[in-house]
Motif scaffolding. Structure first.
Motif, PDB file in Angstrom:
ATOM      1  N   ASP A  12       4.172 -10.373   7.878  1.00  0.00           N
ATOM      2  CA  ASP A  12       5.511 -10.404   8.454  1.00  0.00           C
ATOM      3  C   ASP A  12       5.704  -9.120   9.250  1.00  0.00           C
ATOM      4  OD1 ASP A  12       8.146 -10.987   9.056  1.00  0.00           O
ATOM      5  OD2 ASP A  12       8.922 -10.255   7.139  1.00  0.00           O
ATOM      6  N   LEU A  13       5.702  -9.250  10.576  1.00  0.00           N
ATOM      7  CA  LEU A  13       5.857  -8.093  11.459  1.00  0.00           C
ATOM      8  C   LEU A  13       7.308  -7.992  11.906  1.00  0.00           C
ATOM      9  CD1 LEU A  13       4.938  -5.809  13.334  1.00  0.00           C
ATOM     10  CD2 LEU A  13       4.182  -7.548  14.966  1.00  0.00           C
ATOM     11  N   GLY A  14       7.974  -6.936  11.480  1.00  0.00           N
ATOM     12  CA  GLY A  14       9.357  -6.718  11.858  1.00  0.00           C
ATOM     13  C   GLY A  14       9.523  -5.453  12.670  1.00  0.00           C
ATOM     14  N   GLY A  15      10.753  -5.185  13.069  1.00  0.00           N
ATOM     15  CA  GLY A  15      11.012  -4.013  13.882  1.00  0.00           C
ATOM     16  C   GLY A  15      10.858  -2.710  13.133  1.00  0.00           C
ATOM     17  N   THR A  16      11.029  -2.748  11.805  1.00  0.00           N
ATOM     18  CA  THR A  16      10.937  -1.513  11.015  1.00  0.00           C
ATOM     19  C   THR A  16       9.807  -1.526  10.006  1.00  0.00           C
ATOM     20  OG1 THR A  16      12.535  -2.353   9.394  1.00  0.00           O
ATOM     21  CG2 THR A  16      13.406  -1.083  11.252  1.00  0.00           C
ATOM     22  N   LYS A  17       9.334  -2.718   9.613  1.00  0.00           N
ATOM     23  CA  LYS A  17       8.278  -2.758   8.602  1.00  0.00           C
ATOM     24  C   LYS A  17       7.312  -3.901   8.864  1.00  0.00           C
ATOM     25  CE  LYS A  17      10.089  -6.426   6.191  1.00  0.00           C
ATOM     26  NZ  LYS A  17       9.444  -7.711   5.881  1.00  0.00           N
ATOM     27  N   ILE A  18       6.097  -3.723   8.343  1.00  0.00           N
ATOM     28  CA  ILE A  18       5.084  -4.777   8.343  1.00  0.00           C
ATOM     29  C   ILE A  18       4.737  -5.049   6.892  1.00  0.00           C
ATOM     30  CG2 ILE A  18       2.801  -5.502   9.119  1.00  0.00           C
ATOM     31  CD1 ILE A  18       2.969  -3.288  11.256  1.00  0.00           C
ATOM     32  N   GLU A  19       4.778  -6.304   6.506  1.00  0.00           N
ATOM     33  CA  GLU A  19       4.477  -6.664   5.117  1.00  0.00           C
ATOM     34  C   GLU A  19       3.386  -7.720   5.078  1.00  0.00           C
ATOM     35  OE1 GLU A  19       6.802  -7.871   0.977  1.00  0.00           O
ATOM     36  OE2 GLU A  19       7.828  -8.056   2.904  1.00  0.00           O
ATOM     37  N   THR A  20       2.500  -7.597   4.113  1.00  0.00           N
ATOM     38  CA  THR A  20       1.464  -8.608   3.910  1.00  0.00           C
ATOM     39  C   THR A  20       1.575  -9.165   2.495  1.00  0.00           C
ATOM     40  OG1 THR A  20      -0.189  -7.007   3.109  1.00  0.00           O
ATOM     41  CG2 THR A  20      -0.129  -7.449   5.480  1.00  0.00           C
ATOM     42  N   ILE A  21       1.136 -10.407   2.349  1.00  0.00           N
ATOM     43  CA  ILE A  21       1.054 -11.035   1.036  1.00  0.00           C
ATOM     44  C   ILE A  21      -0.211 -11.870   0.984  1.00  0.00           C
ATOM     45  CG2 ILE A  21       2.341 -13.131   1.645  1.00  0.00           C
ATOM     46  CD1 ILE A  21       3.640 -12.973  -1.158  1.00  0.00           C
ATOM     47  N   LEU A  22      -0.857 -11.894  -0.161  1.00  0.00           N
ATOM     48  CA  LEU A  22      -2.026 -12.735  -0.384  1.00  0.00           C
ATOM     49  C   LEU A  22      -1.689 -13.714  -1.496  1.00  0.00           C
ATOM     50  CD1 LEU A  22      -5.003 -13.355   0.302  1.00  0.00           C
ATOM     51  CD2 LEU A  22      -5.643 -11.751  -1.521  1.00  0.00           C
ATOM     52  N   LEU A  23      -1.776 -15.014  -1.164  1.00  0.00           N
ATOM     53  CA  LEU A  23      -1.485 -16.062  -2.132  1.00  0.00           C
ATOM     54  C   LEU A  23      -2.782 -16.696  -2.617  1.00  0.00           C
ATOM     55  CD1 LEU A  23       1.480 -17.942  -0.367  1.00  0.00           C
ATOM     56  CD2 LEU A  23       1.598 -16.006  -1.959  1.00  0.00           C
ATOM     57  N   ASP A  24      -2.844 -17.003  -3.909  1.00  0.00           N
ATOM     58  CA  ASP A  24      -4.006 -17.708  -4.438  1.00  0.00           C
ATOM     59  C   ASP A  24      -3.900 -19.190  -4.097  1.00  0.00           C
ATOM     60  OD1 ASP A  24      -2.362 -19.028  -6.309  1.00  0.00           O
ATOM     61  OD2 ASP A  24      -2.755 -17.554  -7.875  1.00  0.00           O
ATOM     62  N   SER A  29       1.272 -15.151  -5.973  1.00  0.00           N
ATOM     63  CA  SER A  29       1.030 -13.899  -5.256  1.00  0.00           C
ATOM     64  C   SER A  29      -0.019 -13.052  -5.960  1.00  0.00           C
ATOM     65  CB  SER A  29       2.337 -13.108  -5.137  1.00  0.00           C
ATOM     66  OG  SER A  29       2.097 -11.845  -4.550  1.00  0.00           O
ATOM     67  N   LEU A  30      -0.994 -12.591  -5.174  1.00  0.00           N
ATOM     68  CA  LEU A  30      -2.043 -11.708  -5.691  1.00  0.00           C
ATOM     69  C   LEU A  30      -1.826 -10.265  -5.275  1.00  0.00           C
ATOM     70  CD1 LEU A  30      -5.191 -13.922  -5.044  1.00  0.00           C
ATOM     71  CD2 LEU A  30      -4.013 -13.528  -7.220  1.00  0.00           C
ATOM     72  N   GLY A  31      -0.778 -10.020  -4.520  1.00  0.00           N
ATOM     73  CA  GLY A  31      -0.506  -8.644  -4.099  1.00  0.00           C
ATOM     74  C   GLY A  31       0.203  -8.598  -2.768  1.00  0.00           C
ATOM     75  N   ARG A  32       1.034  -7.586  -2.626  1.00  0.00           N
ATOM     76  CA  ARG A  32       1.778  -7.375  -1.386  1.00  0.00           C
ATOM     77  C   ARG A  32       1.667  -5.913  -0.996  1.00  0.00           C
ATOM     78  NH1 ARG A  32       7.401 -10.630  -2.413  1.00  0.00           N
ATOM     79  NH2 ARG A  32       7.906  -9.678  -0.413  1.00  0.00           N
ATOM     80  N   GLU A  33       1.774  -5.695   0.310  1.00  0.00           N
ATOM     81  CA  GLU A  33       1.774  -4.327   0.823  1.00  0.00           C
ATOM     82  C   GLU A  33       2.777  -4.229   1.957  1.00  0.00           C
ATOM     83  OE1 GLU A  33      -1.265  -0.944   2.681  1.00  0.00           O
ATOM     84  OE2 GLU A  33      -2.066  -2.771   1.754  1.00  0.00           O
TER      85      GLU A  33
END
Length: 304
Positions: A12-24, A29-33
């Motif tokens: 998820d690329l936003g104007g203030t943050k970028i977030e990632t998620i890995l789903l099994d 969810s296996l982890g987010r950053e």
């Protein structure tokens, strides 16, 4: 034994943050950053820095996928991809505009990825796992600083011929209204987004108040805030009532900061019923369930 379902990586690329998620493969969810979006307003390096940061995050997440298992990749962006040129257009993160973002990442990764508008990702997530789960035709709305929309049909995004389906925020409803950044006047975004209401209030009163502050003033009985907030509810009803008359969705789900205003689900719904072309409109207007997780979860579901 390998599963037939892939792992899913969402960005998820936003104007203030970028977030990632890995789903099994089961959707867990296996982890987010989460990290800050590199910014260099009007500078020549912003695009390259964003591209490189997203690439690095994707590679790091792919490293967590068990060897030999497939993983899809989907990215939500605050804009759209031009169907003819493949370049980003209409992006709030202006450094992306005019660049072949999807193609550049696919070249670096050596594999295909999916890329959609962030409102589409929000809509898909809420339709598959959130407030609108179980409804066939869902219109999702992000009401924040701006205003975006998306359409999900049977758990899949409907993008349209020009990849702009759901761009309701730039439907002009008032030819005498405020000038929108898209070039038109009186777009839905100028009427009911947080930024649009705040700007309108400033032009009428000379006071700089956020929509949140205007809402609180309305609740406290301030006359100027009351007038502005009642106009906001009327505009909300007109804009959404017209949409329902055209699309007739099974459900509408609201997200973004403005969606947390409780009066939208009571007084706002009354106004929607007033403007929709049906005397007993039954369309559920739902508050999001996934919060700010919806964008990244939806990105994971669009992946290929």
């Amino acid at each position: 034994m390998k599963t037939k379902h892939p792992y899913r990586l969402g960005v998820d690329l936003g104007g203030t943050k970028i977030e990632t998620i890995l789903l099994d493969p089961e959707g867990g969810s296996l982890g987010r950053e989460r990290t800050a979006t590199p910014r260099d307003p009007d500078g020549p390096t912003e695009y390259a820095r964003i591209r490189d940061r997203v690439h690095t995050l994707i590679e790091a997440a792919l490293g967590k996928v068990p060897h030999g298992h497939a993983c899809t990749i989907g990215i939500g962006i605050p804009g759209t991809i031009n169907a003819q040129t493949g370049r980003v257009q209409n992006a709030n993160t202006t450094g992306l505009i005019g660049h072949p973002f999807q193609q550049d990442l696919e070249t670096r990764l050596g594999r295909p990825i999916a890329m959609e508008n962030d409102a589409n990702c929000f809509t898909l997530a809420e339709a598959r796992q959130g407030a609108a789960k179980g409804y066939d035709l869902v219109f999702g709305i992000i009401l924040g600083t701006g205003c975006g929309g998306g359409i999900s049909i049977n758990g899949k995004i409907h993008s349209g011929r020009h990849l702009i389906a759901g761009e309701w925020g730039h439907f002009s409803v008032d030819p005498e209204g405020a000038r929108c950044y898209c070039g038109n006047r009186g777009c839905v975004e100028t009427k009911i987004s947080g930024g649009g209401v705040a700007q309108s209030f400033f032009e009428r009163t000379g006071q700089r108040l956020t929509l949140e502050e205007i809402t609180e003033g309305y609740r406290q009985g301030d006359p100027q805030c009351r007038s502005a907030f009642e106009q906001f509810l009327d505009d909300f009803g007109r804009c959404l009532g017209g949409l329902i008359s055209v699309l007739d969705p099974d459900a509408v789900v609201l997200g973004g900061g403005v969606s947390n205003i409780d009066e939208l689900y009571t007084l706002g719904v009354e106004q929607v019923r007033r403007y929709a072309f049906h005397e007993r409109i039954q369309t559920p207007i739902l508050k999001h369930q996934l919060g700010d997780s919806a964008g990244v979860i939806g990105a994971a579901w669009i992946g290929k």
